[in-house]
Design a protein around this motif. Structure first.
Motif, PDB file in Angstrom:
ATOM      1  N   HIS A  51      31.959  43.253  60.776  1.00  0.00           N
ATOM      2  CA  HIS A  51      32.170  44.458  59.981  1.00  0.00           C
ATOM      3  C   HIS A  51      32.686  44.153  58.578  1.00  0.00           C
ATOM      4  N   GLN A  52      32.508  42.922  58.126  1.00  0.00           N
ATOM      5  CA  GLN A  52      32.886  42.629  56.747  1.00  0.00           C
ATOM      6  C   GLN A  52      32.002  43.439  55.809  1.00  0.00           C
ATOM      7  N   CYS A  53      32.590  43.990  54.759  1.00  0.00           N
ATOM      8  CA  CYS A  53      31.848  44.873  53.854  1.00  0.00           C
ATOM      9  C   CYS A  53      30.680  44.130  53.214  1.00  0.00           C
ATOM     10  N   PRO A  54      29.442  44.635  53.364  1.00  0.00           N
ATOM     11  CA  PRO A  54      28.298  43.936  52.781  1.00  0.00           C
ATOM     12  C   PRO A  54      28.236  44.058  51.266  1.00  0.00           C
ATOM     13  N   GLY A  55      28.986  45.005  50.693  1.00  0.00           N
ATOM     14  CA  GLY A  55      28.933  45.224  49.251  1.00  0.00           C
ATOM     15  C   GLY A  55      30.091  44.621  48.489  1.00  0.00           C
ATOM     16  N   GLN A  56      30.806  43.638  49.082  1.00  0.00           N
ATOM     17  CA  GLN A  56      31.985  43.075  48.422  1.00  0.00           C
ATOM     18  C   GLN A  56      31.680  42.519  47.026  1.00  0.00           C
ATOM     19  N   PRO A  57      30.659  41.674  46.847  1.00  0.00           N
ATOM     20  CA  PRO A  57      30.402  41.155  45.495  1.00  0.00           C
ATOM     21  C   PRO A  57      30.075  42.261  44.495  1.00  0.00           C
ATOM     22  N   LEU A  58      29.316  43.267  44.939  1.00  0.00           N
ATOM     23  CA  LEU A  58      28.964  44.371  44.044  1.00  0.00           C
ATOM     24  C   LEU A  58      30.208  45.169  43.675  1.00  0.00           C
ATOM     25  N   ALA A  59      31.066  45.455  44.652  1.00  0.00           N
ATOM     26  CA  ALA A  59      32.283  46.220  44.389  1.00  0.00           C
ATOM     27  C   ALA A  59      33.183  45.497  43.401  1.00  0.00           C
ATOM     28  N   LEU A  60      33.369  44.192  43.599  1.00  0.00           N
ATOM     29  CA  LEU A  60      34.218  43.420  42.696  1.00  0.00           C
ATOM     30  C   LEU A  60      33.624  43.354  41.300  1.00  0.00           C
ATOM     31  N   SER A  61      32.306  43.265  41.221  1.00  0.00           N
ATOM     32  CA  SER A  61      31.645  43.207  39.914  1.00  0.00           C
ATOM     33  C   SER A  61      31.800  44.524  39.155  1.00  0.00           C
ATOM     34  N   ILE A  62      31.588  45.639  39.845  1.00  0.00           N
ATOM     35  CA  ILE A  62      31.748  46.947  39.194  1.00  0.00           C
ATOM     36  C   ILE A  62      33.188  47.142  38.743  1.00  0.00           C
ATOM     37  N   ALA A  63      34.137  46.870  39.639  1.00  0.00           N
ATOM     38  CA  ALA A  63      35.549  47.068  39.308  1.00  0.00           C
ATOM     39  C   ALA A  63      35.975  46.164  38.155  1.00  0.00           C
ATOM     40  N   SER A  64      35.546  44.906  38.160  1.00  0.00           N
ATOM     41  CA  SER A  64      35.896  43.983  37.074  1.00  0.00           C
ATOM     42  C   SER A  64      35.349  44.478  35.744  1.00  0.00           C
ATOM     43  N   THR A  65      34.144  45.000  35.760  1.00  0.00           N
ATOM     44  CA  THR A  65      33.524  45.495  34.528  1.00  0.00           C
ATOM     45  C   THR A  65      34.259  46.714  33.999  1.00  0.00           C
ATOM     46  N   VAL A  66      34.652  47.612  34.893  1.00  0.00           N
ATOM     47  CA  VAL A  66      35.382  48.814  34.478  1.00  0.00           C
ATOM     48  C   VAL A  66      36.744  48.440  33.908  1.00  0.00           C
ATOM     49  N   VAL A  67      37.488  47.587  34.606  1.00  0.00           N
ATOM     50  CA  VAL A  67      38.813  47.174  34.125  1.00  0.00           C
ATOM     51  C   VAL A  67      38.689  46.432  32.799  1.00  0.00           C
ATOM     52  N   GLY A  68      37.687  45.585  32.676  1.00  0.00           N
ATOM     53  CA  GLY A  68      37.470  44.871  31.418  1.00  0.00           C
ATOM     54  C   GLY A  68      37.204  45.817  30.264  1.00  0.00           C
ATOM     55  N   ALA A  69      36.430  46.861  30.523  1.00  0.00           N
ATOM     56  CA  ALA A  69      36.150  47.838  29.470  1.00  0.00           C
ATOM     57  C   ALA A  69      37.409  48.583  29.054  1.00  0.00           C
ATOM     58  N   LEU A  70      38.252  48.936  30.020  1.00  0.00           N
ATOM     59  CA  LEU A  70      39.505  49.631  29.705  1.00  0.00           C
ATOM     60  C   LEU A  70      40.461  48.732  28.920  1.00  0.00           C
ATOM     61  N   LEU A  71      40.431  47.433  29.192  1.00  0.00           N
ATOM     62  CA  LEU A  71      41.290  46.507  28.461  1.00  0.00           C
ATOM     63  C   LEU A  71      40.903  46.427  26.985  1.00  0.00           C
ATOM     64  N   ARG A  72      39.641  46.659  26.690  1.00  0.00           N
ATOM     65  CA  ARG A  72      39.190  46.595  25.299  1.00  0.00           C
ATOM     66  C   ARG A  72      39.539  47.858  24.519  1.00  0.00           C
ATOM     67  N   GLN A  73      40.016  48.871  25.234  1.00  0.00           N
ATOM     68  CA  GLN A  73      40.390  50.121  24.590  1.00  0.00           C
ATOM     69  C   GLN A  73      41.914  50.230  24.527  1.00  0.00           C
ATOM     70  N   THR A  74      42.399  51.349  24.028  1.00  0.00           N
ATOM     71  CA  THR A  74      43.850  51.542  23.898  1.00  0.00           C
ATOM     72  C   THR A  74      44.414  52.408  25.022  1.00  0.00           C
ATOM     73  N   THR A  75      43.594  52.695  26.031  1.00  0.00           N
ATOM     74  CA  THR A  75      44.000  53.611  27.102  1.00  0.00           C
ATOM     75  C   THR A  75      45.275  53.169  27.795  1.00  0.00           C
ATOM     76  N   LEU A  76      45.447  51.866  27.983  1.00  0.00           N
ATOM     77  CA  LEU A  76      46.578  51.357  28.753  1.00  0.00           C
ATOM     78  C   LEU A  76      47.812  51.067  27.896  1.00  0.00           C
ATOM     79  N   ASP A  77      47.755  51.359  26.600  1.00  0.00           N
ATOM     80  CA  ASP A  77      48.861  51.002  25.722  1.00  0.00           C
ATOM     81  C   ASP A  77      50.019  51.996  25.762  1.00  0.00           C
ATOM     82  N   GLN A  78      49.753  53.213  26.197  1.00  0.00           N
ATOM     83  CA  GLN A  78      50.820  54.206  26.255  1.00  0.00           C
ATOM     84  C   GLN A  78      51.519  54.154  27.613  1.00  0.00           C
TER      85      GLN A  78
END
Length: 380
Positions: free
Chosen positions: A329-356
């Motif tokens: 029952h290991q999640c078959p979408g683990q690499p895809l999930a990590l890739s999507i999440a990494s891309t989203v977090v990376g995009a937020l890091l390039r913005q000022t959203t997390l500075d406040q």
């Protein structure tokens, strides 16, 4: 604290440590179930063939059994064992492994352009709407359909929790019907997307309803797990401004952050297994009908699994984790999930959203650790 309230506690990890110190597998009379808290016990329960994902007498929860959501639930590979789990998994998993990282990056970038500027709304959409929209787009839905698909997925997912109320269950039935219609229409189009074509090829012609159900399941698995993974990664950065600055300077390490957060502060804290026949695990005999609460988050921090488990280490060697399940029952979408999440977090890091200044609470849940963010007024 107990293993259920721990899920949304500010810091449940000292409590998990105390559970492991008592016994890797112990009975909790208040909850009426066994607790698997050590890495050894969790691994044994997840691997044992008599520990099933649903009780034999109730393959579909009674509360949703008579509606469309129950029909979908009963066919989901994650809610079945044996051939009803192996065959859909074999059809779905190979395609998920072949999604190019560049396509994920392009889809995330396009979707970010349409997000609100308000910090709270932006973070919420990055957690809950954007990952589902990425997967829906990969399956072939058009850009104008993505907000509706994400909203329907949100409504369907609510029925998967035993804590859902009548209104949520009724909305889930409507969402299951609507998502089924959308996938029927998508499958009638030609050509379908490369990902969808690979999945369709894996299902036999007699498995059409099972195909539709597991396509819905692919969206539903993306929804809360991605929201928790993205959210908990943001919490790690907001708790450590030096780490935030370091990752902005070295964005190539963002994937390491996500890989460590899914171990250190996982979005799925526990799962359940139902004993179908007498079995002996971790020195304990379990009888048919017994329920085991499998504490994935506790096992991830077992020092027998990972040295210095309480530290968040981006360069951790031989990282081991149960966050995406284990074995059949290991999640078959683990690499895809990590890739999507990494891309989203990376995009937020390039913005000022997390500075406040940003505060958070956790979404009420029996097993999911999902932060909900609220910007704080700046002090002058």
């Amino acid at each position: 604290m107990d293993p259920i309230t721990a899920v949304t506690h500010a810091d449940p990890y000292p409590y998990y440590t105390s559970l492991r110190a008592r016994s890797g597998l112990a009975f909790d009379p208040k909850l009426g179930m066994w607790l698997a808290s050590s890495a050894a016990a969790v691994a044994a329960v997840l691997a044992h063939p008599e520990c099933r994902v649903r009780p034999a007498h109730e393959p579909v929860p009674r509360a949703i059994a008579d509606g469309a959501a129950g029909t979908v639930f009963g066919q989901l590979m994650r809610m079945n064992d044996g051939e009803r789990q192996r065959c859909p998994r074999a059809a779905v998993e190979p395609g998920l492994q072949l999604v190019p990282a560049e396509e994920i990056q392009q889809r995330v970038a396009a979707l970010l352009l349409g997000l609100p500027r308000d910090t709270a709304a932006r973070l919420h959409d990055c957690q809950f709407r954007l990952p589902v929209a990425v997967v829906a787009g990969l399956l072939g839905f058009a850009a104008h359909q993505l907000p509706e698909i994400a909203g329907l997925t949100r409504d369907f997912v609510a029925c998967l929790s035993p804590a859902s109320n009548q209104a949520q269950r009724e909305a889930a039935h409507r969402a299951a019907e609507a998502l089924s219609r959308h996938f029927e229409a998508l499958l009638d189009q030609a050509p379908v997307s490369p990902l969808l074509q690979r999945i369709v090829n894996g299902f036999g012609r007699q498995e059409h309803d099972n195909l539709i159900a597991n396509l819905i399941g692919l969206l539903s698995q993306t929804f809360e797990a991605s929201a928790g993974l993205i959210g908990n990664s943001l919490c790690a950065l907001l708790n450590d401004r030096q780490l935030l600055a370091d990752l902005r300077a070295t964005p190539n390490r963002i994937a390491d952050l996500l890989a460590e957060v899914q171990r250190h502060d996982p979005p799925v804290q526990n799962t359940r297994r139902f004993v179908a026949a007498p079995c002996r695990i971790a020195g304990v005999t379990l009888e048919p009908g017994a329920v085991v609460l499998v504490l994935l988050a506790s096992a991830n921090r077992d020092p027998q699994l990972n040295p210095e488990p309480a530290r968040l280490l981006l360069e951790r060697e031989d990282r081991r984790s149960f966050s995406f399940g284990s074995g059949r029952h290991q999640c078959p979408g683990q690499p895809l999930a990590l890739s999507i999440a990494s891309t989203v977090v990376g995009a937020l890091l390039r913005q000022t959203t997390l500075d406040q200044p940003i505060a958070w609470t956790y979404k009420p849940s029996l097993n999911g650790r999902i932060p909900l963010f609220t910007p704080l007024p700046e002090s002058h």
